[in-house]
Design an enzyme around this catalytic site. Structure first.
Site, PDB file in Angstrom:
ATOM      1  N   ASN A   7       1.251  -1.158  -0.426  1.00  0.00           N
ATOM      2  CA  ASN A   7      -0.219   0.361  -0.200  1.00  0.00           C
ATOM      3  C   ASN A   7       1.531   1.025  -0.060  1.00  0.00           C
ATOM      4  O   ASN A   7       1.889   1.279   1.300  1.00  0.00           O
ATOM      5  CB  ASN A   7      -1.283  -0.192   1.487  1.00  0.00           C
ATOM      6  CG  ASN A   7      -2.109   1.330   0.962  1.00  0.00           C
ATOM      7  OD1 ASN A   7      -1.572   2.451   0.793  1.00  0.00           O
ATOM      8  ND2 ASN A   7      -2.782   1.025   1.887  1.00  0.00           N
ATOM      9  N   HIS A  10       0.898   6.810   1.975  1.00  0.00           N
ATOM     10  CA  HIS A  10       1.838   6.780   2.541  1.00  0.00           C
ATOM     11  C   HIS A  10       2.975   7.763   2.107  1.00  0.00           C
ATOM     12  O   HIS A  10       3.485   8.822   2.096  1.00  0.00           O
ATOM     13  CB  HIS A  10       1.903   6.415   3.883  1.00  0.00           C
ATOM     14  CG  HIS A  10       1.068   6.455   5.065  1.00  0.00           C
ATOM     15  ND1 HIS A  10       0.130   6.935   4.950  1.00  0.00           N
ATOM     16  CD2 HIS A  10      -0.012   4.944   4.758  1.00  0.00           C
ATOM     17  CE1 HIS A  10      -1.154   6.808   5.713  1.00  0.00           C
ATOM     18  NE2 HIS A  10      -1.230   5.019   5.831  1.00  0.00           N
ATOM     19  N   HIS A  43      -5.630   3.315  -1.174  1.00  0.00           N
ATOM     20  CA  HIS A  43      -7.435   3.794  -1.014  1.00  0.00           C
ATOM     21  C   HIS A  43      -7.092   5.151  -1.003  1.00  0.00           C
ATOM     22  O   HIS A  43      -7.010   5.635  -0.880  1.00  0.00           O
ATOM     23  CB  HIS A  43      -6.778   3.774   0.485  1.00  0.00           C
ATOM     24  CG  HIS A  43      -8.336   4.163   1.579  1.00  0.00           C
ATOM     25  ND1 HIS A  43      -8.638   4.084   2.634  1.00  0.00           N
ATOM     26  CD2 HIS A  43      -9.594   4.196   0.968  1.00  0.00           C
ATOM     27  CE1 HIS A  43     -10.127   3.654   2.890  1.00  0.00           C
ATOM     28  NE2 HIS A  43     -10.380   4.670   1.486  1.00  0.00           N
ATOM     29  N   ARG A  45      -9.368   8.300  -0.989  1.00  0.00           N
ATOM     30  CA  ARG A  45     -10.638   8.208  -0.393  1.00  0.00           C
ATOM     31  C   ARG A  45     -11.295   9.720  -0.578  1.00  0.00           C
ATOM     32  O   ARG A  45     -10.631   9.561  -1.302  1.00  0.00           O
ATOM     33  CB  ARG A  45      -9.527   8.709   1.342  1.00  0.00           C
ATOM     34  CG  ARG A  45      -8.880   8.111   2.188  1.00  0.00           C
ATOM     35  CD  ARG A  45      -8.134   8.377   3.342  1.00  0.00           C
ATOM     36  NE  ARG A  45      -9.489   8.207   4.063  1.00  0.00           N
ATOM     37  CZ  ARG A  45      -9.914   7.702   4.837  1.00  0.00           C
ATOM     38  NH1 ARG A  45      -8.977   6.503   5.727  1.00  0.00           N
ATOM     39  NH2 ARG A  45     -11.028   7.763   6.214  1.00  0.00           N
ATOM     40  N   ARG A  49      -7.167  12.855   0.922  1.00  0.00           N
ATOM     41  CA  ARG A  49      -6.415  13.413   1.644  1.00  0.00           C
ATOM     42  C   ARG A  49      -4.471  12.937   1.078  1.00  0.00           C
ATOM     43  O   ARG A  49      -3.855  13.732   1.141  1.00  0.00           O
ATOM     44  CB  ARG A  49      -6.214  12.614   3.046  1.00  0.00           C
ATOM     45  CG  ARG A  49      -6.162  11.412   3.762  1.00  0.00           C
ATOM     46  CD  ARG A  49      -6.266  11.535   4.758  1.00  0.00           C
ATOM     47  NE  ARG A  49      -7.575  11.380   5.997  1.00  0.00           N
ATOM     48  CZ  ARG A  49      -8.215  10.399   6.575  1.00  0.00           C
ATOM     49  NH1 ARG A  49      -6.837  10.551   7.206  1.00  0.00           N
ATOM     50  NH2 ARG A  49      -8.655  10.613   7.006  1.00  0.00           N
ATOM     51  N   GLU A  70      -8.788   0.528  -2.786  1.00  0.00           N
ATOM     52  CA  GLU A  70      -9.784   0.378  -2.000  1.00  0.00           C
ATOM     53  C   GLU A  70     -10.360   1.703  -1.419  1.00  0.00           C
ATOM     54  O   GLU A  70     -10.022   2.726  -2.210  1.00  0.00           O
ATOM     55  CB  GLU A  70      -8.513   0.070  -0.618  1.00  0.00           C
ATOM     56  CG  GLU A  70      -8.154  -0.882  -0.124  1.00  0.00           C
ATOM     57  CD  GLU A  70      -7.072  -0.207   1.391  1.00  0.00           C
ATOM     58  OE1 GLU A  70      -7.017   0.793   1.906  1.00  0.00           O
ATOM     59  OE2 GLU A  70      -6.200  -1.489   1.306  1.00  0.00           O
ATOM     60  N   THR A 101      -8.427   3.689   8.220  1.00  0.00           N
ATOM     61  CA  THR A 101      -9.725   2.581   9.061  1.00  0.00           C
ATOM     62  C   THR A 101      -9.369   2.574  10.160  1.00  0.00           C
ATOM     63  O   THR A 101      -8.708   1.458  10.330  1.00  0.00           O
ATOM     64  CB  THR A 101      -9.273   2.008   7.222  1.00  0.00           C
ATOM     65  OG1 THR A 101      -9.034   2.524   6.630  1.00  0.00           O
ATOM     66  CG2 THR A 101     -11.269   1.169   7.292  1.00  0.00           C
ATOM     67  N   GLU A 151     -11.135  -9.463   3.292  1.00  0.00           N
ATOM     68  CA  GLU A 151      -9.218  -8.913   4.008  1.00  0.00           C
ATOM     69  C   GLU A 151      -9.664  -8.919   6.006  1.00  0.00           C
ATOM     70  O   GLU A 151     -11.014  -8.021   5.771  1.00  0.00           O
ATOM     71  CB  GLU A 151      -9.487  -7.524   2.950  1.00  0.00           C
ATOM     72  CG  GLU A 151      -8.036  -7.116   3.722  1.00  0.00           C
ATOM     73  CD  GLU A 151      -7.233  -5.848   3.364  1.00  0.00           C
ATOM     74  OE1 GLU A 151      -7.386  -5.446   1.874  1.00  0.00           O
ATOM     75  OE2 GLU A 151      -6.223  -5.119   3.953  1.00  0.00           O
ATOM     76  N   HIS A 191      -3.685  -4.310   7.694  1.00  0.00           N
ATOM     77  CA  HIS A 191      -3.820  -3.466   8.902  1.00  0.00           C
ATOM     78  C   HIS A 191      -3.201  -3.519  10.246  1.00  0.00           C
ATOM     79  O   HIS A 191      -3.535  -4.477  10.924  1.00  0.00           O
ATOM     80  CB  HIS A 191      -5.437  -2.732   9.165  1.00  0.00           C
ATOM     81  CG  HIS A 191      -5.942  -1.872   9.760  1.00  0.00           C
ATOM     82  ND1 HIS A 191      -5.197  -1.164  11.025  1.00  0.00           N
ATOM     83  CD2 HIS A 191      -6.232  -1.109   8.427  1.00  0.00           C
ATOM     84  CE1 HIS A 191      -5.319  -0.023  10.026  1.00  0.00           C
ATOM     85  NE2 HIS A 191      -5.901  -0.110   9.074  1.00  0.00           N
TER      86      HIS A 191
END
Ligand code: PXP
Length: 237
Positions: A7, A10, A43, A45, A49, A70, A101, A151, A191
């Site tokens: 992922n 970030h 993801h 969003r 963001r 996601e 999340t 998941e 996660h």
């Protein structure tokens, strides 16, 4: 042998901190693939963001492995997914003010909506996973909803304050992984996983794929992303 989907959200978080053009999550994704990642997760969003629509479009065109999008079960996201056609979508709950999340989907409250949403994605040729807390009832509901897989949320396992709670959470993940597999659902997990707590979940043979972001991107600040991904690939396998 389990797969690792990296992922890269970030990387985009750092870029957005300055509204700049670097670091680019697309470049990071390509480097993660070179280092052995089996897939890339982002993801998108609703508040944009970190990952931007532009990232998603370019990733779809450039990465060689599977793109896992996601997203929340909002109409806007359905349109994006059907336009981009990622290899798979993981539907997640989303709250504007959360840092990340916070829990799995509430399948009971949103049953009818999620059923229609899942089938619209599947009709578009997209494989659909539902991000859920590791509870047997919820796993069974995923099958009834027509999802391709689950998941399992490992956040509570990862954040458990002591051995006893951690073992209890690990057992929930293990039991749900085996139930999901018996129900012919694909089993992914993610996660809060890092270089240390991955070891025990990686031993659960039913888990086919892990989605891991924060710990890999954090380590890459020191070691570079290729090294950080290589180390996680070795642990996952
Ligand atoms: N899986 C899902 C559904 C998530 O929402 C996230 C966070 O974006 C992850 C996996 C990755 O979690 P982490 O960044 O803690 O590794």
């Amino acid at each position: 042998m389990a797969r690792l989907s990296v992922n890269v959200d970030h990387v985009a978080t750092v870029r957005q901190a300055r509204q700049a053009s670097e670091p680019d999550p697309v470049t990071a994704a390509l480097m993660a693939e070179i280092a052995g990642a089996d897939g890339i997760t982002v993801h998108l969003r609703e508040d944009r963001r970190h990952i931007q629509d532009r990232d998603l479009f370019i990733l779809r065109k450039t990465i060689k492995t599977r793109l896992n999008l996601e997203m929340s079960a909002a109409k806007e996201m359905l349109d994006v997914a059907l336009g981009v056609k990622p290899g798979m979508v993981t539907i997640v709950p989303e709250k504007r003010r959360e840092l990340t999340t916070e829990g799995g989907l509430d399948l009971r409250a949103h049953h009818e909506h999620l059923k229609g949403f899942t089938s619209a994605l599947k009709d578009g040729g997209i494989s659909v996973n539902l991000f859920i807390d590791p509870s047997p009832d919820i796993v069974k509901m995923c099958q009834r909803l027509g999802a391709d897989g689950v998941e399992l949320h490992t956040g509570r396992y990862a954040g458990a304050p002591a051995r006893k709670e951690r073992d209890a959470e690990l057992k929930k993940v293990r039991d749900c992984a085996s139930l999901a597999r018996r129900l012919n659902l694909k089993v992914h997990a993610g996660h809060g996983l890092d270089y240390s707590n991955i070891k025990e979940v990686a031993q659960i043979g039913e888990i086919e794929e892990f989605a891991i972001g924060f710990s890999i991107i954090a380590r890459s600040v020191y070691t570079g992303i290729e090294q950080a991904v290589r180390e996680m690939v070795a642990l996952v396998r």
